[in-house]
Design a protein around this motif. Structure first.
Motif, PDB file in Angstrom:
ATOM      1  N   ARG A  60       0.820  -1.210   0.000  1.00  9.16           N
ATOM      2  CA  ARG A  60       0.000   0.000   0.000  1.00  9.16           C
ATOM      3  C   ARG A  60       0.853   1.259   0.000  1.00  9.16           C
ATOM      4  O   ARG A  60       0.336   2.368  -0.188  1.00  9.16           O
ATOM      5  CB  ARG A  60      -0.957  -0.001   1.199  1.00  9.16           C
ATOM      6  N   TYR A 100       0.745   4.114  -2.882  1.00  8.34           N
ATOM      7  CA  TYR A 100      -0.158   5.256  -2.981  1.00  8.34           C
ATOM      8  C   TYR A 100       0.549   6.538  -2.545  1.00  8.34           C
ATOM      9  O   TYR A 100       1.433   6.516  -1.688  1.00  8.34           O
ATOM     10  CB  TYR A 100      -1.399   5.033  -2.104  1.00  8.34           C
ATOM     11  N   THR A 152      -9.446   3.575  -1.514  1.00  7.68           N
ATOM     12  CA  THR A 152      -9.542   2.265  -2.176  1.00  7.68           C
ATOM     13  C   THR A 152      -8.376   2.124  -3.156  1.00  7.68           C
ATOM     14  O   THR A 152      -7.470   2.968  -3.204  1.00  7.68           O
ATOM     15  CB  THR A 152     -10.861   2.138  -2.952  1.00  7.68           C
ATOM     16  N   GLU A 153      -8.435   1.084  -3.961  1.00  9.58           N
ATOM     17  CA  GLU A 153      -7.394   0.849  -4.971  1.00  9.58           C
ATOM     18  C   GLU A 153      -7.359   1.923  -6.053  1.00  9.58           C
ATOM     19  O   GLU A 153      -6.424   1.959  -6.862  1.00  9.58           O
ATOM     20  CB  GLU A 153      -7.598  -0.526  -5.622  1.00  9.58           C
ATOM     21  N   ASP A 154      -8.347   2.816  -6.059  1.00  8.47           N
ATOM     22  CA  ASP A 154      -8.376   3.903  -7.047  1.00  8.47           C
ATOM     23  C   ASP A 154      -7.572   5.119  -6.607  1.00  8.47           C
ATOM     24  O   ASP A 154      -7.451   6.092  -7.372  1.00  8.47           O
ATOM     25  CB  ASP A 154      -9.825   4.339  -7.311  1.00  8.47           C
ATOM     26  N   GLU A 160       5.164  -3.426 -10.060  1.00  7.00           N
ATOM     27  CA  GLU A 160       3.832  -3.649 -10.626  1.00  7.00           C
ATOM     28  C   GLU A 160       3.826  -3.386 -12.132  1.00  7.00           C
ATOM     29  O   GLU A 160       3.293  -4.178 -12.917  1.00  7.00           O
ATOM     30  CB  GLU A 160       2.813  -2.728  -9.946  1.00  7.00           C
ATOM     31  N   ARG A 201      -1.405  -5.483  -2.842  1.00  6.43           N
ATOM     32  CA  ARG A 201      -0.908  -4.326  -2.103  1.00  6.43           C
ATOM     33  C   ARG A 201      -1.135  -4.545  -0.609  1.00  6.43           C
ATOM     34  O   ARG A 201      -2.186  -4.225  -0.066  1.00  6.43           O
ATOM     35  CB  ARG A 201      -1.579  -3.056  -2.605  1.00  6.43           C
ATOM     36  N   PRO A 217      -5.037  -4.424  -9.047  1.00 10.75           N
ATOM     37  CA  PRO A 217      -4.640  -4.180  -7.659  1.00 10.75           C
ATOM     38  C   PRO A 217      -5.701  -4.576  -6.635  1.00 10.75           C
ATOM     39  O   PRO A 217      -6.900  -4.366  -6.856  1.00 10.75           O
ATOM     40  CB  PRO A 217      -4.425  -2.663  -7.636  1.00 10.75           C
ATOM     41  N   TYR A 218      -5.235  -5.157  -5.543  1.00  8.02           N
ATOM     42  CA  TYR A 218      -6.080  -5.462  -4.386  1.00  8.02           C
ATOM     43  C   TYR A 218      -5.327  -5.047  -3.130  1.00  8.02           C
ATOM     44  O   TYR A 218      -4.182  -5.448  -2.926  1.00  8.02           O
ATOM     45  CB  TYR A 218      -6.390  -6.956  -4.304  1.00  8.02           C
ATOM     46  N   ASP A 219      -5.978  -4.245  -2.278  1.00 10.13           N
ATOM     47  CA  ASP A 219      -5.394  -3.899  -0.986  1.00 10.13           C
ATOM     48  C   ASP A 219      -5.645  -5.055  -0.024  1.00 10.13           C
ATOM     49  O   ASP A 219      -6.802  -5.406   0.233  1.00 10.13           O
ATOM     50  CB  ASP A 219      -6.026  -2.620  -0.425  1.00 10.13           C
ATOM     51  N   SER A 242      -8.090   2.194   5.587  1.00  8.86           N
ATOM     52  CA  SER A 242      -8.398   2.014   4.168  1.00  8.86           C
ATOM     53  C   SER A 242      -9.666   1.179   3.981  1.00  8.86           C
ATOM     54  O   SER A 242     -10.072   0.420   4.857  1.00  8.86           O
ATOM     55  CB  SER A 242      -7.225   1.364   3.447  1.00  8.86           C
ATOM     56  N   ARG A 249     -12.921  -4.526  -1.746  1.00 15.13           N
ATOM     57  CA  ARG A 249     -12.622  -5.366  -2.907  1.00 15.13           C
ATOM     58  C   ARG A 249     -12.005  -6.695  -2.475  1.00 15.13           C
ATOM     59  O   ARG A 249     -12.380  -7.757  -2.979  1.00 15.13           O
ATOM     60  CB  ARG A 249     -11.680  -4.620  -3.864  1.00 15.13           C
TER      61      ARG A 249
END
Length: 336
Positions: free
Chosen positions: A103, A106, A115-117, A140, A156, A216-218, A280, A284
């Motif tokens: 993470r 970011y 989020t992942e956005d 990545e 992430r 991506p996935y947190d 966070s 997702r």
């Protein structure tokens, strides 16, 4: 739990310490064929086929010149070009590439509820070692360039805890509480934490990879899966010590010049830094099957691992020193 791929072959780039080791052990438990490529500095779990090479050196990928695998998991944290070279070599001989990221990619500060956005840092897949956030983001980009957006998964991670932890955050708290006596407990006790047990991380990675998830996935628990109070109470319970948690307000801790996160591992004072690490939105990951075990189980199993080492924590000099010196702790507690 999703259905298992019969005869699945997995290549781990890494596979000997903490997250990589947990992935290897989980894959072996599923009956998968597991190969681990690394520098040979530590032993992989029994049952793993070892391949030795140093991808930072000329010709260091020679051991990967042949072979094919269904899935690849890469835990690399340094120069993105090393991910680029390995992924490029494997793209035609593997079905799916999972890159264990962070993470940290970011842009800081990460707002609460992100989020992942959320916006990511600038990075290049061709870079040498720069700094952690850009290196992970570059990794990545390198994975995606080789395998394409539909065959590359970015995991992430946030705070990772559990057995074999080679950072030393939870092990430090367990060792400190095991010594007993008054313990500086950073408050408030209800401060929410967001983390993932390394074994839950490994399980999710393999489930996601076999399902072909991409992007991506947190990967951390929901915020408040546990609290600072629950974590330290669990440490007291499993060690059976006479430790007395002296809950101390953040203002007193900061005024004493004690550094959150490093001198008091895991803890950060409420505010922007805490929001970035522990607030966070992981909807997702949860919707895709992430399941997180109770904190008491993570603490108990980590303590059992430490006791199995004879109580001596692994020395990882490159990680730097963690934890509060005893004299500094006593000084702050004496002011109370």
């Amino acid at each position: 739990m999703s259905g298992r791929m019969s005869g699945t072959s997995l290549l781990i780039l890494g596979g000997t310490t903490f997250a990589g080791r947990a992935v290897a052990e989980e894959a072996l438990a599923r009956g998968w064929s597991v190969t681990a490529f690394n520098r040979g500095r530590a032993a992989a779990p029994p049952g793993v086929v070892p391949l030795v090479g140093d991808r930072t050196e000329e010709g260091g990928l020679a051991a990967l010149a042949e072979g094919a695998w269904d899935l690849v998991v890469d835990t690399w944290s340094d120069a993105p070009r090393a991910v680029r070279d390995a992924a490029g070599l494997l793209a035609g001989r593997a079905g799916h590439f999972t890159y264990v990221s962070s993470r940290s990619v970011y842009r800081w500060p990460i707002p609460a509820g992100a989020t992942e956005d959320a916006p990511v840092v600038d990075a290049s897949p061709d870079a040498d070692v720069t700094e952690y956030a850009a290196d992970k983001r570059g990794g990545e980009l390198a994975a995606e360039a080789a395998f394409g957006a539909d065959r590359s998964l970015f995991v992430r991670c946030g705070l990772i805890l559990g057995p074999h932890e080679n950072v030393g955050r939870l092990p430090w708290w367990l060792a400190r509480i095991a010594r007993g006596g008054p313990v500086l407990a950073p408050g408030p006790p209800g401060l929410p934490l967001q983390y993932v047990d390394v074994r839950d991380l490994a399980r999710w990675i393999l489930d996601a990879a076999e399902r072909g998830l991409a992007g991506p996935y947190d990967l951390v628990s929901a915020s408040g899966h546990t609290t600072m109070g629950e974590l330290l109470d669990a440490c007291v319970d499993v060690t059976g010590s006479d430790a007395e948690l002296r809950w101390t307000d953040p203002e007193t801790i900061l005024a004493a010049g004690i550094a959150p996160w490093t001198e008091l591992p895991i803890w950060t004072s409420p505010g922007e830094f805490h929001a970035s690490l522990h607030r966070s939105d992981v909807s997702r990951a949860l919707a895709s099957g992430l399941r997180c075990r109770p904190v008491a189980e993570t603490v108990a199993d980590t303590w059992a691992w430490i006791r199995g080492l004879g109580g001596d924590l692994p020395d990882v000099p490159e990680r730097g020193a963690l934890g509060l010196a005893a004299e500094r702790e006593a000084e702050v507690l004496g002011r109370g």
